[in-house]
Write an enzyme that holds these catalytic residues in place. Structure first.
Site, PDB file in Angstrom:
ATOM      1  N   TRP A  74       2.412 -12.537  -3.481  1.00 43.35           N
ATOM      2  CA  TRP A  74       2.035 -11.908  -2.199  1.00 43.35           C
ATOM      3  C   TRP A  74       1.174 -12.852  -1.386  1.00 43.35           C
ATOM      4  O   TRP A  74       1.356 -12.975  -0.169  1.00 43.35           O
ATOM      5  CB  TRP A  74       1.361 -10.563  -2.424  1.00 43.35           C
ATOM      6  CG  TRP A  74       2.245  -9.634  -3.203  1.00 43.35           C
ATOM      7  CD1 TRP A  74       2.034  -9.140  -4.450  1.00 43.35           C
ATOM      8  CD2 TRP A  74       3.522  -9.119  -2.786  1.00 43.35           C
ATOM      9  NE1 TRP A  74       3.092  -8.361  -4.839  1.00 43.35           N
ATOM     10  CE2 TRP A  74       4.015  -8.324  -3.840  1.00 43.35           C
ATOM     11  CE3 TRP A  74       4.301  -9.259  -1.630  1.00 43.35           C
ATOM     12  CZ2 TRP A  74       5.246  -7.662  -3.776  1.00 43.35           C
ATOM     13  CZ3 TRP A  74       5.522  -8.593  -1.566  1.00 43.35           C
ATOM     14  CH2 TRP A  74       5.978  -7.817  -2.620  1.00 43.35           C
ATOM     15  N   ASP A  89      -5.689  -8.848   1.466  1.00 40.70           N
ATOM     16  CA  ASP A  89      -4.642  -7.897   1.107  1.00 40.70           C
ATOM     17  C   ASP A  89      -5.203  -7.089  -0.065  1.00 40.70           C
ATOM     18  O   ASP A  89      -5.479  -7.637  -1.138  1.00 40.70           O
ATOM     19  CB  ASP A  89      -3.398  -8.699   0.682  1.00 40.70           C
ATOM     20  CG  ASP A  89      -2.241  -7.824   0.226  1.00 40.70           C
ATOM     21  OD1 ASP A  89      -2.435  -6.602   0.045  1.00 40.70           O
ATOM     22  OD2 ASP A  89      -1.142  -8.380   0.036  1.00 40.70           O
ATOM     23  N   LYS A 146       0.494   2.693  -3.525  1.00 40.55           N
ATOM     24  CA  LYS A 146      -0.076   2.561  -4.872  1.00 40.55           C
ATOM     25  C   LYS A 146      -1.226   3.556  -5.046  1.00 40.55           C
ATOM     26  O   LYS A 146      -1.163   4.448  -5.876  1.00 40.55           O
ATOM     27  CB  LYS A 146      -0.528   1.130  -5.117  1.00 40.55           C
ATOM     28  CG  LYS A 146       0.647   0.140  -4.989  1.00 40.55           C
ATOM     29  CD  LYS A 146       0.169  -1.248  -4.727  1.00 40.55           C
ATOM     30  CE  LYS A 146       1.208  -2.176  -4.175  1.00 40.55           C
ATOM     31  NZ  LYS A 146       2.461  -2.326  -4.891  1.00 40.55           N
TER      32      LYS A 146
END
Ligand SMILES: Cc1ncc(COP(=O)(O)O)c(C=O)c1O
Length: 361
Positions: free
Chosen positions: A102, A172, A196
């Site tokens: 990511w 992030d 999540k």
């Protein structure tokens, strides 16, 4: 009715109490005679939902007043472009710590708009640690400094933040938001996909310091300009209404059932320790991450045999412990144990692993 223990990296488990409340309110939300999915996002009743989601998020995360909260779409992946388009406008440079896929995607996307500089990487060891950072190597006039605070695929997390001085730190936090307290004032931007720890997929939360809004590149599409969403209270276009409503219910659960983020952290630490302690004592399974950088949310582990890994994942699923297969890029196993995974889910998983170890020794 059967409910499994779902160890998926996301979308993932939601608190059962939240799902029950959503079910109760499905056909008639608080006397409105309609489901939240059906109502106009411009209605008074929906205004109450989005406002309540924002004020709960501000309260639970202790977000300072000089930060805006935005409810967007496009996933965390859209932020990989939105951040540079809005921030990379002065020196046109940004720094990145490469701690996994990511973080790499955020770096690659930014490199399309300016000079993206890698200050450190843990690629040499398949991202199983967080690299040491030396502030003297940071770009002094960078427009921002990007990290991925918790690395979902590899199971590492930053325990210390980089000292970036006046350079805005952008993180992030898709796979760790709401899992423990975060000092928001240390960041310029925090962003996370909801799927999540916050609710269903479709919602992306951005927390941005006010002074970072309003400097976007000319080429920035209207929908990618933070100013657009600040000016319109996340209602420039139709927001992901139902996901925001679910996020509101999850935040209410964190605040009123779990007791806020300090308590959530204690719960998560206790839960993760059950699995890490077993991994450290097992002769068959072992964790793959350097101990000091272990994530509370994503726990990758392996045996020494691919066949045994596959057998374990299969037998676990047959016993209702699902989605334990590691990310396709790393193999092995991974247990994602987000906020909604109950303590007993991890206790039962460890009991199952012990039995598997005995039977396959
Ligand atoms: C840390 C992190 N960042 C970004 C993403 C991508 O998020 P999205 O699918 O919401 O674009 C994920 C997805 O798993 C993630 O774990």
């Amino acid at each position: 009715m059967k409910r499994v223990y779902n160890f998926s990296a996301g979308p993932s488990m939601l608190p059962e109490a939240v799902l029950r409340r959503a079910a109760d309110e499905m056909l008639d939300y608080q006397g409105s005679g309609q489901s939240v999915m059906e109502m106009s996002h411009r209605s008074k009743v929906y205004e109450g939902i989005i406002n309540s989601a924002e004020s709960l998020l501000r309260e639970v995360m202790n977000i300072p007043d000089n930060y805006k909260v935005l409810f967007l779409q496009g996933g965390a992946s859209s932020q990989f472009a939105m951040v540079p388009m809005n921030l990379m406008t002065k020196s046109n440079k940004a720094d990145f710590v490469i701690t996994g896929q990511w973080a790499t995607k955020a770096y690659k996307e930014a490199a399309r708009y300016g000079t993206a500089n890698i200050v450190a990487s843990s690629k040499d060891q398949t991202f199983n640690y967080i690299p040491e950072l030396d502030p003297s190597t940071f770009t002094k006039d960078a427009d921002y400094f990007h990290i991925c605070l918790n690395n979902t695929i590899y199971g590492t997390k930053f325990t210390q933040l980089p000292e970036t001085g006046d350079v805005p730190l952008v993180a992030d936090i898709s796979s760790c938001i709401l899992s423990e307290p975060i000092d928001v004032s240390k960041f310029g931007i925090l962003y996370a996909g909801a799927q999540k720890n916050m609710g269903p997929a479709g919602l992306t939360v951005v927390i941005i310091r006010e002074d970072l809004v309003g400097n976007a590149m000319d080429i920035t599409p209207t929908m990618f300009n933070y100013q657009t969403h600040v000016d319109n209270g996340s209602m420039f276009n139709t927001p992901p209404c139902y996901s925001i409503y679910m996020c509101m219910l999850v935040l209410d659960w964190i605040k009123n059932t779990m007791g806020g983020l300090d308590e959530m952290k204690k719960y998560n630490e206790k839960k993760a320790a059950i699995l890490y302690d077993y991994l450290d004592s097992s002769k068959m399974f072992r964790g793959t991450v350097v101990a000091k950088d272990r994530s509370l949310m994503n726990i990758p582990f392996v045996t020494d045999s691919e066949d045994l890994n596959a057998k374990f994942v299969k037998e676990a699923a047959a016993n209702d412990f699902v989605n334990l297969k590691g990310h396709r890029s790393v193999g092995g196993m991974r247990a994602s144990i987000y906020n909604a995974m109950p303590m007993e889910g991890v206790e039962k998983l460890v009991a199952f692993m012990k039995k598997f170890e005995e039977e396959n020794a």
